[in-house]
Design a protein around this motif. Structure first.
Motif, PDB file in Angstrom:
ATOM      1  N   SER A 121       0.807  -1.217   0.000  1.00  0.00           N
ATOM      2  CA  SER A 121       0.000   0.000   0.000  1.00  0.00           C
ATOM      3  C   SER A 121       0.839   1.265   0.000  1.00  0.00           C
ATOM      4  O   SER A 121       0.317   2.363  -0.205  1.00  0.00           O
ATOM      5  N   LYS A 122       2.156   1.124   0.213  1.00  0.00           N
ATOM      6  CA  LYS A 122       3.050   2.286   0.254  1.00  0.00           C
ATOM      7  C   LYS A 122       4.440   1.840  -0.171  1.00  0.00           C
ATOM      8  O   LYS A 122       4.987   0.871   0.382  1.00  0.00           O
ATOM      9  N   VAL A 123       5.025   2.536  -1.146  1.00  0.00           N
ATOM     10  CA  VAL A 123       6.378   2.218  -1.592  1.00  0.00           C
ATOM     11  C   VAL A 123       7.145   3.504  -1.879  1.00  0.00           C
ATOM     12  O   VAL A 123       6.550   4.559  -2.113  1.00  0.00           O
ATOM     13  N   SER A 124       8.461   3.398  -1.861  1.00  0.00           N
ATOM     14  CA  SER A 124       9.302   4.436  -2.428  1.00  0.00           C
ATOM     15  C   SER A 124       9.624   4.020  -3.863  1.00  0.00           C
ATOM     16  O   SER A 124       9.768   2.829  -4.146  1.00  0.00           O
ATOM     17  N   LEU A 125       9.737   4.993  -4.733  1.00  0.00           N
ATOM     18  CA  LEU A 125      10.007   4.717  -6.145  1.00  0.00           C
ATOM     19  C   LEU A 125      11.345   5.302  -6.552  1.00  0.00           C
ATOM     20  O   LEU A 125      11.685   6.430  -6.175  1.00  0.00           O
ATOM     21  N   LEU A 126      12.103   4.533  -7.338  1.00  0.00           N
ATOM     22  CA  LEU A 126      13.328   5.027  -7.954  1.00  0.00           C
ATOM     23  C   LEU A 126      13.276   4.637  -9.421  1.00  0.00           C
ATOM     24  O   LEU A 126      13.160   3.455  -9.751  1.00  0.00           O
ATOM     25  N   GLY A 127      13.354   5.623 -10.309  1.00  0.00           N
ATOM     26  CA  GLY A 127      13.305   5.325 -11.728  1.00  0.00           C
ATOM     27  C   GLY A 127      14.372   6.056 -12.496  1.00  0.00           C
ATOM     28  O   GLY A 127      14.646   7.233 -12.245  1.00  0.00           O
ATOM     29  N   HIS A 128      14.979   5.353 -13.448  1.00  0.00           N
ATOM     30  CA  HIS A 128      16.010   5.947 -14.302  1.00  0.00           C
ATOM     31  C   HIS A 128      15.451   6.154 -15.707  1.00  0.00           C
ATOM     32  O   HIS A 128      14.867   5.243 -16.295  1.00  0.00           O
ATOM     33  N   SER A 129      15.617   7.351 -16.257  1.00  0.00           N
ATOM     34  CA  SER A 129      15.265   7.652 -17.636  1.00  0.00           C
ATOM     35  C   SER A 129      13.793   7.292 -17.896  1.00  0.00           C
ATOM     36  O   SER A 129      12.912   7.860 -17.258  1.00  0.00           O
ATOM     37  N   MET A 130      13.492   6.367 -18.809  1.00  0.00           N
ATOM     38  CA  MET A 130      12.113   5.960 -19.041  1.00  0.00           C
ATOM     39  C   MET A 130      11.443   5.536 -17.745  1.00  0.00           C
ATOM     40  O   MET A 130      10.276   5.862 -17.488  1.00  0.00           O
ATOM     41  N   GLY A 131      12.166   4.810 -16.905  1.00  0.00           N
ATOM     42  CA  GLY A 131      11.621   4.390 -15.616  1.00  0.00           C
ATOM     43  C   GLY A 131      11.371   5.555 -14.689  1.00  0.00           C
ATOM     44  O   GLY A 131      10.447   5.534 -13.869  1.00  0.00           O
ATOM     45  N   GLY A 132      12.191   6.615 -14.814  1.00  0.00           N
ATOM     46  CA  GLY A 132      11.965   7.815 -14.020  1.00  0.00           C
ATOM     47  C   GLY A 132      10.677   8.505 -14.400  1.00  0.00           C
ATOM     48  O   GLY A 132       9.936   8.990 -13.537  1.00  0.00           O
ATOM     49  N   ARG A 133      10.392   8.558 -15.689  1.00  0.00           N
ATOM     50  CA  ARG A 133       9.133   9.156 -16.125  1.00  0.00           C
ATOM     51  C   ARG A 133       7.933   8.295 -15.709  1.00  0.00           C
ATOM     52  O   ARG A 133       6.891   8.823 -15.337  1.00  0.00           O
ATOM     53  N   THR A 134       8.091   6.989 -15.767  1.00  0.00           N
ATOM     54  CA  THR A 134       7.025   6.118 -15.280  1.00  0.00           C
ATOM     55  C   THR A 134       6.773   6.362 -13.802  1.00  0.00           C
ATOM     56  O   THR A 134       5.617   6.452 -13.356  1.00  0.00           O
ATOM     57  N   ALA A 135       7.844   6.495 -13.019  1.00  0.00           N
ATOM     58  CA  ALA A 135       7.711   6.750 -11.585  1.00  0.00           C
ATOM     59  C   ALA A 135       7.040   8.090 -11.327  1.00  0.00           C
ATOM     60  O   ALA A 135       6.206   8.224 -10.414  1.00  0.00           O
ATOM     61  N   MET A 136       7.382   9.108 -12.123  1.00  0.00           N
ATOM     62  CA  MET A 136       6.743  10.414 -11.969  1.00  0.00           C
ATOM     63  C   MET A 136       5.251  10.328 -12.263  1.00  0.00           C
ATOM     64  O   MET A 136       4.428  10.867 -11.510  1.00  0.00           O
ATOM     65  N   VAL A 137       4.891   9.649 -13.343  1.00  0.00           N
ATOM     66  CA  VAL A 137       3.480   9.527 -13.714  1.00  0.00           C
ATOM     67  C   VAL A 137       2.705   8.779 -12.640  1.00  0.00           C
ATOM     68  O   VAL A 137       1.606   9.194 -12.239  1.00  0.00           O
ATOM     69  N   LEU A 138       3.274   7.686 -12.136  1.00  0.00           N
ATOM     70  CA  LEU A 138       2.604   6.936 -11.075  1.00  0.00           C
ATOM     71  C   LEU A 138       2.400   7.823  -9.848  1.00  0.00           C
ATOM     72  O   LEU A 138       1.336   7.805  -9.226  1.00  0.00           O
ATOM     73  N   SER A 139       3.412   8.597  -9.496  1.00  0.00           N
ATOM     74  CA  SER A 139       3.321   9.475  -8.328  1.00  0.00           C
ATOM     75  C   SER A 139       2.233  10.534  -8.502  1.00  0.00           C
ATOM     76  O   SER A 139       1.529  10.871  -7.551  1.00  0.00           O
ATOM     77  N   LEU A 140       2.107  11.057  -9.718  1.00  0.00           N
ATOM     78  CA  LEU A 140       1.102  12.086  -9.973  1.00  0.00           C
ATOM     79  C   LEU A 140      -0.314  11.502 -10.002  1.00  0.00           C
ATOM     80  O   LEU A 140      -1.262  12.140  -9.548  1.00  0.00           O
ATOM     81  N   LEU A 141      -0.448  10.286 -10.519  1.00  0.00           N
ATOM     82  CA  LEU A 141      -1.771   9.662 -10.624  1.00  0.00           C
ATOM     83  C   LEU A 141      -2.214   9.010  -9.329  1.00  0.00           C
ATOM     84  O   LEU A 141      -3.410   8.912  -9.062  1.00  0.00           O
ATOM     85  N   CYS A 142      -1.263   8.559  -8.519  1.00  0.00           N
ATOM     86  CA  CYS A 142      -1.607   7.784  -7.320  1.00  0.00           C
ATOM     87  C   CYS A 142      -0.667   8.168  -6.181  1.00  0.00           C
ATOM     88  O   CYS A 142       0.093   7.352  -5.670  1.00  0.00           O
ATOM     89  N   SER A 143      -0.756   9.409  -5.758  1.00  0.00           N
ATOM     90  CA  SER A 143       0.208   9.937  -4.790  1.00  0.00           C
ATOM     91  C   SER A 143       0.138   9.231  -3.445  1.00  0.00           C
ATOM     92  O   SER A 143       1.138   9.143  -2.739  1.00  0.00           O
ATOM     93  N   ASP A 144      -1.027   8.730  -3.067  1.00  0.00           N
ATOM     94  CA  ASP A 144      -1.165   8.052  -1.781  1.00  0.00           C
ATOM     95  C   ASP A 144      -0.334   6.771  -1.706  1.00  0.00           C
ATOM     96  O   ASP A 144      -0.028   6.290  -0.617  1.00  0.00           O
ATOM     97  N   LEU A 145       0.019   6.218  -2.854  1.00  0.00           N
ATOM     98  CA  LEU A 145       0.783   4.980  -2.899  1.00  0.00           C
ATOM     99  C   LEU A 145       2.285   5.212  -2.707  1.00  0.00           C
ATOM    100  O   LEU A 145       3.016   4.300  -2.364  1.00  0.00           O
ATOM    101  N   VAL A 146       2.733   6.452  -2.910  1.00  0.00           N
ATOM    102  CA  VAL A 146       4.168   6.733  -2.996  1.00  0.00           C
ATOM    103  C   VAL A 146       4.660   7.439  -1.743  1.00  0.00           C
ATOM    104  O   VAL A 146       4.254   8.560  -1.437  1.00  0.00           O
ATOM    105  N   SER A 147       5.573   6.791  -1.023  1.00  0.00           N
ATOM    106  CA  SER A 147       6.165   7.355   0.181  1.00  0.00           C
ATOM    107  C   SER A 147       7.209   8.411  -0.149  1.00  0.00           C
ATOM    108  O   SER A 147       7.288   9.455   0.503  1.00  0.00           O
ATOM    109  N   SER A 148       8.028   8.140  -1.157  1.00  0.00           N
ATOM    110  CA  SER A 148       9.042   9.088  -1.616  1.00  0.00           C
ATOM    111  C   SER A 148       9.430   8.713  -3.032  1.00  0.00           C
ATOM    112  O   SER A 148       9.192   7.592  -3.489  1.00  0.00           O
TER     113      SER A 148
END
Length: 310
Positions: A121-148
């Motif tokens: 229910s809660k994770v930290s995300l680390l994404g590089h390049s394409m993965g970084g953009r995926t992490a940003m999109v996930l954070s913007l769409l589902c902020s409650d899921l992302v701890s940092s």
């Protein structure tokens, strides 16, 4: 340390968007049939540790990469922080399934689906390049899921001109021809010789060749879905989704750039903070786009310091 490698299963658990203010047009066309089961590797210890009570760290690799590229770094982050680390193969990459669709919103939904299946229910995300953009999109769409959030050498507000050379790499990889049945070592050498005409960078060629695999029939192929990546590159991969403007992730955020890279500008922070108000931006001296492999010690120190404080 336990290393668990798990592939896709034919199970789907729906995952609703957490952010109630998310514009409906961004997600309404993402159905369960559009998501992809993701392969992943999990790094965790049997003994209790200080970091074991902290949210797991989920790592998302870059274009033409895989979870295997992050094997050593995942182990090092786990050893240093005690946190469970989960490294994921994106759709059309590694051991994850292929799809004709390859957008950041689709990839964010893939990760949400996996986290739901893992009951996280809660994770930290680390994404590089394409993965970084995926992490940003996930954070913007589902902020409650992302701890940092940690974003490595990619930006939501600009695109490096270098990224458009990727189209040539797709064509070069598609044109590689290797006769079946020969040893992998020889196949790799032949692939390298054929790719030299496109890029003189031996490190880049070696990176691309990590995607070369041999089928059960002895034939050689690429495990990345090159046709889908090529078809989606210009429209969906090369730039950040413009329809997310106005959304924000207000949790702890760190952007890590390479001082020799132009994927993040030194004056981009103000625009980045329109999406991520708490974002900090640091640069690792002497590193290019592949910060984590070019300066691994400094990268590890930077990431673990942030994870220990946030």
């Amino acid at each position: 340390m336990l290393l668990t490698k798990l592939g896709p299963k034919n199970v789907f658990n729906s995952f609703k968007i957490c952010l109630g203010t998310c514009p409906r047009h961004i997600t309404s066309n993402i159905e369960s049939s559009d998501t992809v089961e993701l392969a992943y590797a999990s790094y965790e210890s049997t003994a209790d540790s200080v970091g074991s009570s902290r949210p797991p760290l989920v790592i998302l690799h870059g274009l033409l990469g895989s979870k295997n590229n992050w094997n050593s770094m995942s182990k090092a982050i786990h050893r240093t922080t005690g946190r469970k680390v989960i490294s994921i193969d994106a759709r059309n990459h590694g051991d994850s399934r292929h799809s004709s669709q390859h957008t950041y919103v689709h990839m964010a939904h893939d990760v949400m689906k996996l986290l739901k299946k893992l009951d996280l229910s809660k994770v930290s995300l680390l994404g590089h390049s394409m993965g970084g953009r995926t992490a940003m999109v996930l954070s913007l769409l589902c902020s409650d899921l992302v701890s940092s959030l940690i974003v490595v050498d990619i930006s939501p507000v600009k695109t490096s001109p270098q990224i458009f050379s990727m189209a040539n790499l797709f064509d070069a990889m598609s044109s590689v021809s290797i006769r079946p049945g020969i040893a992998m070592s020889k196949a790799r050498k032949l692939a390298d010789e054929q790719l030299k005409g496109i890029t003189p960078d031996v490190n880049l060629r070696n990176f691309l060749i990590t995607n070369l695999v041999q089928t059960n029939t002895g034939a050689y192929t690429w495990r990345v879905n090159i046709p889908a990546l090529k078809d989606n590159f210009q429209t969906h991969i090369s730039s950040f989704p413009s329809n997310l403007r106005g959304l924000q992730y207000c949790g702890p955020t760190l952007f890590v750039g390479g001082s020799l890279s132009d994927y993040i500008g030194k004056h981009d922070l103000r625009e980045i903070q329109e999406y991520f108000p708490l974002a900090d931006l640091v640069f690792i001296e002497g590193a290019g786009h592949w910060v984590h492999s070019q300066k691994p010690e400094k990268f590890l120190e930077t990431v673990c310091k942030f994870l220990s404080e946030k």
